[in-house]
Design a protein around this motif. Structure first.
Motif, PDB file in Angstrom:
ATOM      1  N   ASN A   1       0.447  -1.137  -0.148  1.00 41.93           N
ATOM      2  CA  ASN A   1      -0.150   0.284   0.332  1.00 41.93           C
ATOM      3  C   ASN A   1       0.817   1.178   0.442  1.00 41.93           C
TER       4      ASN A   1
ATOM      5  N   SER B   1       2.583   1.746  -3.435  1.00 39.24           N
ATOM      6  CA  SER B   1       1.171   2.209  -4.144  1.00 39.24           C
ATOM      7  C   SER B   1       1.417   4.177  -4.152  1.00 39.24           C
ATOM      8  N   ARG B   2       0.697   4.090  -2.828  1.00 47.14           N
ATOM      9  CA  ARG B   2       0.503   5.544  -2.856  1.00 47.14           C
ATOM     10  C   ARG B   2       1.837   6.223  -3.555  1.00 47.14           C
TER      11      ARG B   2
ATOM     12  N   VAL C   1       4.075   5.193  -5.932  1.00 48.99           N
ATOM     13  CA  VAL C   1       4.301   5.410  -6.789  1.00 48.99           C
ATOM     14  C   VAL C   1       2.956   6.292  -8.177  1.00 48.99           C
ATOM     15  N   ASN C   2       1.477   6.572  -7.310  1.00 52.95           N
ATOM     16  CA  ASN C   2       0.588   7.080  -7.376  1.00 52.95           C
ATOM     17  C   ASN C   2       0.691   8.514  -7.703  1.00 52.95           C
ATOM     18  N   GLU C   3       1.609   8.976  -6.432  1.00 59.32           N
ATOM     19  CA  GLU C   3       1.848  10.240  -6.254  1.00 59.32           C
ATOM     20  C   GLU C   3       3.104  10.894  -7.156  1.00 59.32           C
TER      21      GLU C   3
END
Length: 186
Positions: free
Chosen positions: A177, A180-181, A183-185
């Motif tokens: 998690n 993922s946060r 990479v997305n940011e």
């Protein structure tokens, strides 16, 4: 291919940071779990002990030693914990002890502090404050990820509580998690 995210855990963290420092043009972001910029004396002595185990008793025994140092007793006492240890024993059993020892000595000799300023990509450090194998802070002889956060301006630190070095296995979903946060940011 275009710039990619690199993730290195434990010894792989050294490799990932060295790659990001050497070739920032091909790195979109860096994720380092449970590693250091420079090993301290404690880490080097532990690795020398591992070398003796690997060369004397064999890699399966080393896998057990490392697993017991990495995981919490509560995790080891679960079916998942025992399964992870068996996987480590099988994987390590296929590794040549001499090559393992040479690789460990090579990595323990690395000092990435002088190259830390070259890591300019967004960087996520994931660490446990209870990791005795790769301590968060370790000055004066080593440089942990807590110290590295001060040297690498584009970095941030995500702490995983209540486990040690093997947090990326014990708390895999929490780590996933966080990654993922990040990479997305980025």
């Amino acid at each position: 291919i275009g710039p990619a995210f690199i993730h290195g855990a434990s010894v792989g963290g050294f490799i990932a940071m060295a790659a990001a420092a050497a070739r920032p043009d091909v790195v979109a972001g860096l994720i380092v779990s449970s590693s250091v910029l420079r090993a301290d004396r404690y880490m080097k002595l532990v690795r020398e002990n591992w070398a003796e185990i690997a060369l004397g008793l064999g890699m399966r025994h080393l896998a057990t030693t490392m697993a017991l140092a990495s995981f919490t007793p509560a995790f080891v006492d679960t079916d998942d914990g025992l399964s992870e240890i068996r996987l480590m024993q099988d994987a390590f059993g296929a590794v040549d002890p001499g090559k393992f020892v040479a690789a460990q000595r090579s990595v323990m000799a690395m000092d990435l502090r002088s190259r830390a300023h070259r890591i300019v990509v967004p960087t996520l450090f994931i660490a446990s404050p209870h990791d005795s194998m790769y301590p968060l802070f370790m000055e004066p002889h080593g440089t942990g990820l807590g110290d590295a956060q001060q040297l690498i301006k584009s970095s941030r630190l995500n702490l995983i509580e209540d486990c040690g070095h093997g947090f990326y296995i014990e708390r895999a979903s929490q780590c996933a998690n966080a990654i993922s946060r990040f990479v997305n940011e980025a």
